[in-house]
Design a protein around this motif. Structure first.
Motif, PDB file in Angstrom:
ATOM      1  N   GLY A  69    -155.035  -1.770 -46.953  1.00 25.79           N
ATOM      2  CA  GLY A  69    -154.473  -1.229 -48.185  1.00 25.79           C
ATOM      3  C   GLY A  69    -155.394  -0.314 -48.958  1.00 25.79           C
ATOM      4  O   GLY A  69    -154.982   0.287 -49.950  1.00 25.79           O
ATOM      5  N   PHE A  70    -156.651  -0.169 -48.545  1.00 33.09           N
ATOM      6  CA  PHE A  70    -157.581   0.747 -49.191  1.00 33.09           C
ATOM      7  C   PHE A  70    -157.489   2.103 -48.492  1.00 33.09           C
ATOM      8  O   PHE A  70    -157.558   2.173 -47.261  1.00 33.09           O
ATOM      9  CB  PHE A  70    -159.022   0.225 -49.120  1.00 33.09           C
ATOM     10  CG  PHE A  70    -159.307  -0.913 -50.063  1.00 33.09           C
ATOM     11  CD1 PHE A  70    -160.491  -0.939 -50.775  1.00 33.09           C
ATOM     12  CD2 PHE A  70    -158.412  -1.953 -50.238  1.00 33.09           C
ATOM     13  CE1 PHE A  70    -160.779  -1.994 -51.645  1.00 33.09           C
ATOM     14  CE2 PHE A  70    -158.682  -3.006 -51.103  1.00 33.09           C
ATOM     15  CZ  PHE A  70    -159.865  -3.021 -51.809  1.00 33.09           C
ATOM     16  N   ARG A  71    -157.368   3.173 -49.261  1.00 33.39           N
ATOM     17  CA  ARG A  71    -157.153   4.495 -48.696  1.00 33.39           C
ATOM     18  C   ARG A  71    -158.206   5.486 -49.185  1.00 33.39           C
ATOM     19  O   ARG A  71    -158.429   5.629 -50.390  1.00 33.39           O
ATOM     20  CB  ARG A  71    -155.751   5.007 -49.057  1.00 33.39           C
ATOM     21  CG  ARG A  71    -154.631   4.232 -48.369  1.00 33.39           C
ATOM     22  CD  ARG A  71    -154.630   4.506 -46.868  1.00 33.39           C
ATOM     23  NE  ARG A  71    -153.599   3.742 -46.172  1.00 33.39           N
ATOM     24  CZ  ARG A  71    -153.826   2.611 -45.522  1.00 33.39           C
ATOM     25  NH1 ARG A  71    -155.058   2.095 -45.505  1.00 33.39           N
ATOM     26  NH2 ARG A  71    -152.852   1.986 -44.896  1.00 33.39           N
ATOM     27  N   TYR A  72    -158.833   6.164 -48.223  1.00 34.15           N
ATOM     28  CA  TYR A  72    -159.842   7.175 -48.550  1.00 34.15           C
ATOM     29  C   TYR A  72    -159.206   8.323 -49.324  1.00 34.15           C
ATOM     30  O   TYR A  72    -158.105   8.785 -49.002  1.00 34.15           O
ATOM     31  CB  TYR A  72    -160.472   7.700 -47.256  1.00 34.15           C
ATOM     32  CG  TYR A  72    -161.346   8.913 -47.452  1.00 34.15           C
ATOM     33  CD1 TYR A  72    -162.654   8.791 -47.918  1.00 34.15           C
ATOM     34  CD2 TYR A  72    -160.856  10.190 -47.196  1.00 34.15           C
ATOM     35  CE1 TYR A  72    -163.455   9.912 -48.115  1.00 34.15           C
ATOM     36  CE2 TYR A  72    -161.646  11.307 -47.383  1.00 34.15           C
ATOM     37  CZ  TYR A  72    -162.943  11.164 -47.839  1.00 34.15           C
ATOM     38  OH  TYR A  72    -163.735  12.293 -48.033  1.00 34.15           O
ATOM     39  N   GLN A  73    -159.920   8.795 -50.356  1.00 33.57           N
ATOM     40  CA  GLN A  73    -159.451   9.903 -51.171  1.00 33.57           C
ATOM     41  C   GLN A  73    -160.012  11.220 -50.648  1.00 33.57           C
ATOM     42  O   GLN A  73    -161.233  11.429 -50.624  1.00 33.57           O
ATOM     43  CB  GLN A  73    -159.854   9.700 -52.631  1.00 33.57           C
ATOM     44  CG  GLN A  73    -159.103   8.590 -53.334  1.00 33.57           C
ATOM     45  CD  GLN A  73    -157.618   8.864 -53.413  1.00 33.57           C
ATOM     46  OE1 GLN A  73    -157.182   9.770 -54.130  1.00 33.57           O
ATOM     47  NE2 GLN A  73    -156.819   8.094 -52.676  1.00 33.57           N
ATOM     48  N   THR A  74    -159.102  12.084 -50.217  1.00 32.82           N
ATOM     49  CA  THR A  74    -159.498  13.360 -49.640  1.00 32.82           C
ATOM     50  C   THR A  74    -160.387  14.146 -50.606  1.00 32.82           C
ATOM     51  O   THR A  74    -160.094  14.251 -51.802  1.00 32.82           O
ATOM     52  CB  THR A  74    -158.254  14.193 -49.298  1.00 32.82           C
ATOM     53  OG1 THR A  74    -157.439  13.458 -48.384  1.00 32.82           O
ATOM     54  CG2 THR A  74    -158.641  15.528 -48.667  1.00 32.82           C
ATOM     55  N   GLY A  75    -161.492  14.687 -50.069  1.00 30.05           N
ATOM     56  CA  GLY A  75    -162.388  15.515 -50.862  1.00 30.05           C
ATOM     57  C   GLY A  75    -163.421  14.759 -51.664  1.00 30.05           C
ATOM     58  O   GLY A  75    -164.178  15.374 -52.421  1.00 30.05           O
ATOM     59  N   SER A  76    -163.482  13.445 -51.499  1.00 31.65           N
ATOM     60  CA  SER A  76    -164.399  12.648 -52.331  1.00 31.65           C
ATOM     61  C   SER A  76    -165.765  12.428 -51.688  1.00 31.65           C
ATOM     62  O   SER A  76    -166.675  11.912 -52.341  1.00 31.65           O
ATOM     63  CB  SER A  76    -163.775  11.289 -52.658  1.00 31.65           C
ATOM     64  OG  SER A  76    -163.621  10.508 -51.481  1.00 31.65           O
ATOM     65  N   LEU A  77    -165.940  12.805 -50.434  1.00 33.11           N
ATOM     66  CA  LEU A  77    -167.181  12.499 -49.723  1.00 33.11           C
ATOM     67  C   LEU A  77    -168.345  13.366 -50.197  1.00 33.11           C
ATOM     68  O   LEU A  77    -168.230  14.589 -50.297  1.00 33.11           O
ATOM     69  CB  LEU A  77    -166.987  12.704 -48.214  1.00 33.11           C
ATOM     70  CG  LEU A  77    -168.218  12.453 -47.349  1.00 33.11           C
ATOM     71  CD1 LEU A  77    -168.654  10.994 -47.429  1.00 33.11           C
ATOM     72  CD2 LEU A  77    -167.942  12.866 -45.905  1.00 33.11           C
ATOM     73  N   LYS A  78    -169.469  12.690 -50.489  1.00 32.71           N
ATOM     74  CA  LYS A  78    -170.710  13.381 -50.817  1.00 32.71           C
ATOM     75  C   LYS A  78    -171.849  12.751 -50.014  1.00 32.71           C
ATOM     76  O   LYS A  78    -171.926  11.532 -49.901  1.00 32.71           O
ATOM     77  CB  LYS A  78    -171.026  13.291 -52.309  1.00 32.71           C
ATOM     78  CG  LYS A  78    -170.079  14.097 -53.193  1.00 32.71           C
ATOM     79  CD  LYS A  78    -170.538  14.071 -54.645  1.00 32.71           C
ATOM     80  CE  LYS A  78    -169.624  14.936 -55.510  1.00 32.71           C
ATOM     81  NZ  LYS A  78    -170.067  14.956 -56.931  1.00 32.71           N
ATOM     82  N   ILE A  79    -172.703  13.614 -49.472  1.00 34.06           N
ATOM     83  CA  ILE A  79    -173.891  13.163 -48.751  1.00 34.06           C
ATOM     84  C   ILE A  79    -175.113  13.733 -49.465  1.00 34.06           C
ATOM     85  O   ILE A  79    -175.227  14.946 -49.615  1.00 34.06           O
ATOM     86  CB  ILE A  79    -173.864  13.608 -47.279  1.00 34.06           C
ATOM     87  CG1 ILE A  79    -172.622  13.057 -46.584  1.00 34.06           C
ATOM     88  CG2 ILE A  79    -175.119  13.139 -46.550  1.00 34.06           C
ATOM     89  CD1 ILE A  79    -172.465  13.513 -45.147  1.00 34.06           C
ATOM     90  N   ASP A  80    -175.958  12.840 -49.941  1.00 33.45           N
ATOM     91  CA  ASP A  80    -177.142  13.244 -50.726  1.00 33.45           C
ATOM     92  C   ASP A  80    -176.746  14.103 -51.917  1.00 33.45           C
ATOM     93  O   ASP A  80    -177.409  15.084 -52.253  1.00 33.45           O
ATOM     94  CB  ASP A  80    -178.146  13.981 -49.841  1.00 33.45           C
ATOM     95  CG  ASP A  80    -178.734  13.081 -48.773  1.00 33.45           C
ATOM     96  OD1 ASP A  80    -178.865  11.870 -49.023  1.00 33.45           O
ATOM     97  OD2 ASP A  80    -179.059  13.585 -47.675  1.00 33.45           O
TER      98      ASP A  80
END
Length: 209
Positions: A69-80
């Motif tokens: 039921g947990f869904r990744y939010q498009t565009g939310s990924l940040k690395i460093d």
């Protein structure tokens, strides 16, 4: 304590249990920015992937399995701290696969992303796990983060409330003295309540029917 001691004959027994985690050459930690969520909330996960060796590790990939039921939010990924392309997401929407490339010795890659707690999330503990792999078959520990999913008011249970009045079935506004005290109200399962001095009553925690 470094001194001799006498051990009586008998079955073998342990006198020391190692409890410190074994540190691998690729170490992963995972945290959530909230301890408790409910349906419709947004939650940020933080995953740190550390190269504990002095040398460079290449072709590092991170696999992260989200709770039901947990869904990744498009565009939310940040690395460093830098916005990055979205990870590869499995057909069921729960497994995220992310390529981190090479990681220098004694450095850490900080991954941050946001998920939504959707309608399919189950009430109770929700745990997701993440691990990393590198070229040469190097595999990290399995890191996990747990949050509590709570049920909001009126989602699957409700209140039944009302008032018992005497002889006021027309359009005349009800008055305080119109309430009938001491009336017992029953549900189909035998549960009952008694009206108060104003004729008011309520049932709590009823499942919708």
């Amino acid at each position: 304590r470094g001194e001799p001691f006498i051990l009586n004959p008998g079955p073998a027994f342990y006198i020391d249990f190692p409890i410190d985690p074994a540190i691998t050459s690729l170490w992963v930690t995972k945290t959530a920015n909230k301890d408790m969520v409910s349906i419709g909330d947004f939650l940020q996960y933080s995953v740190d992937v550390q190269n504990t060796t002095a040398g460079v590790m290449s072709a590092i990939t991170l696999t992260d399995r989200l709770p039901l039921g947990f869904r990744y939010q498009t565009g939310s990924l940040k690395i460093d701290g830098i916005s990055s392309p979205d990870p590869t997401i499995s057909s069921d929407g729960r497994t995220l696969a992310l390529s981190l490339g090479n990681l220098a010795g004694n450095t850490t890659a900080a991954i941050r992303y946001v998920v939504e707690v959707a309608a399919g999330a189950r009430v109770g503990s929700a745990t997701n796990k993440a691990f990393a792999q590198a070229a040469g078959g190097v595999k990290s520990n399995i890191a996990s983060a747990t949050v509590q999913v709570k049920e909001e008011l009126f989602r699957s249970k409700c209140f039944i409330m009302g008032r018992v009045i005497a002889d006021n079935c027309d359009d005349t506004p009800t008055e305080k003295d119109d309430g009938v005290e001491g009336v017992r109200i029953y549900l189909e399962d035998g549960t009952y309540v008694v009206t108060d001095e104003r004729g008011m009553f309520h049932f709590e925690g009823e499942i919708g029917r």
